[in-house]
Design an enzyme around this catalytic site. Sequence first.
Site, PDB file in Angstrom:
ATOM      1  CB  CYS A  79       5.404  -4.930  -3.661  1.00  0.00           C
ATOM      2  SG  CYS A  79       4.533  -3.670  -2.723  1.00  0.00           S
ATOM      3  CG  HIS A 183       1.365  -6.821  -5.518  1.00  0.00           C
ATOM      4  ND1 HIS A 183       2.071  -7.576  -4.611  1.00  0.00           N
ATOM      5  CD2 HIS A 183       1.284  -5.580  -4.983  1.00  0.00           C
ATOM      6  CE1 HIS A 183       2.402  -6.833  -3.567  1.00  0.00           C
ATOM      7  NE2 HIS A 183       1.931  -5.611  -3.767  1.00  0.00           N
ATOM      8  CD  GLU A 185       1.854 -10.899  -6.157  1.00  0.00           C
ATOM      9  OE1 GLU A 185       2.496 -10.445  -7.135  1.00  0.00           O
ATOM     10  OE2 GLU A 185       1.885 -10.379  -5.029  1.00  0.00           O
TER      11      GLU A 185
END
Lengths: 213, 259
Positions: A79, A183, A185
């Site tokens: 990001c 993202h 994660e």
Amino acid sequence: MTLIIDYDAGNLRSVQRACAEVGLNARISNEASAVARADRIIFPGVGAAGSAMRSLQANGLDKALLDAFKAGVPVLGICLGMQISLSHSEENDTTTLGLIDGEVRRFRLDDPALKIPHMGWNEVRLVKPHPVLAKVQPGDEFYFVHAYYPAPAERSAVYAQATYESTFCCALGRDNYFGTQFHPEKSGRVGLELLACFAAWDGTLSPEVRDAQ
Amino acid sequence: MLSKRLIACLDVRDGKLAKSVKFVDTKDIGDPVEKAREYYDDGLDELVFYDITASSDRRRIMLDVVEKVAEQVFIPLSVGGGIRTVQDATDLRLAGAEKINVNSAAVQRPALIAECAEAIGNQNVVLSMDILRVDKSETCPSGYEIVINGGRTRMGMDALAWALEGERLGAGELVVNSIDADGTREGYEINLTRMLAEAVRIPVIASGGAGRPEHLAQVLTEGKADAALVASMVHYGDYTCSGLKGYLHEHGVKMRMSW
């Protein structure tokens, strides 16, 4: 040692937890000396480009990161951490690291029904293969939250695209550097698989991958 | 193209899962960490925890729940309930929450939205609004009024005006919760949701009233919501997250179908 660079840019522990889930024990640090010792680096971040660059510079992290890149250490930008790898960002009119030639631009959408930020799950389409994207299948969606997107000057830097009114680059790379706009994660299984691929990547590219346009 | 999102809301009281009907008569229905994991594995797109703990050590209990969930659930996690300060917001973020929902405290002190946006970023601040249908009046020209304290206190504030003010102050997303529809299982308040979704340029999450899969399809198309929030539909095993997403997908709503 895998290092997550801390420069006051948001929720680093979610990245750390996702790394732990794929067996990558990562340390969080804001020290340039720790970056110099790392054998794998994750450069995450949410927030604004201007304050992020100032924070990096204040700690000497900008230089440490460039040195690590030159030394061949695998680096993953996520990001804002990815956006900072380009040369310039429209956000706060910021000069950024310049690992990848190009600019970060704000979405300018014609359709008033489309919201900014681009927030939610969207399909990531591969432009060409990369070891970090090895497990991504057609139709796989990742989680995005952003109002700015990367526009690399060289087509060869673009590894994947997504579409939000128009098509934009959402994964880019050069040598041992790789970055995603989305993202991993926060992207469930497919995101964890991407992190696992990064954990296994030695930072090199086969000649076919490197030279593919 | 961006997918619509299925969001499940888990009301947590004293570290246990509870589901409210019209905001009264809550009863325990299980362990929030286990439920979160179950929904994650079944394709849920996002999770919201709403803390309805009344006790004084509520914050510690909730932080503990959030930590445990964040260790095993890798989708966006949003937490609301009793957030009054930037410190509350940053503590929850550190524990693993992606987004923070503010509600009553923001109505009473709107600057809270701007302060949280400054501290954790606009995109992570969700303004949750509890809304009651009323007769149109000078104070509530849209015909919808903001209520707080779990629906008990009417504020004499127009819901449309508050949504626009919340966006201006830096909220990154709106939860539109209809008190009239909440717990009825008779469908979302479509008119309200569409009115607000058309008025703001931030994503709108429809909440309150979901009982059948067609309610979700309706609010995500006709209601123009970006996301549909469900609770009892999935908590009691009547429907599954994957089943709801499959239904929506078959009915032409763009959903994330591989996980």
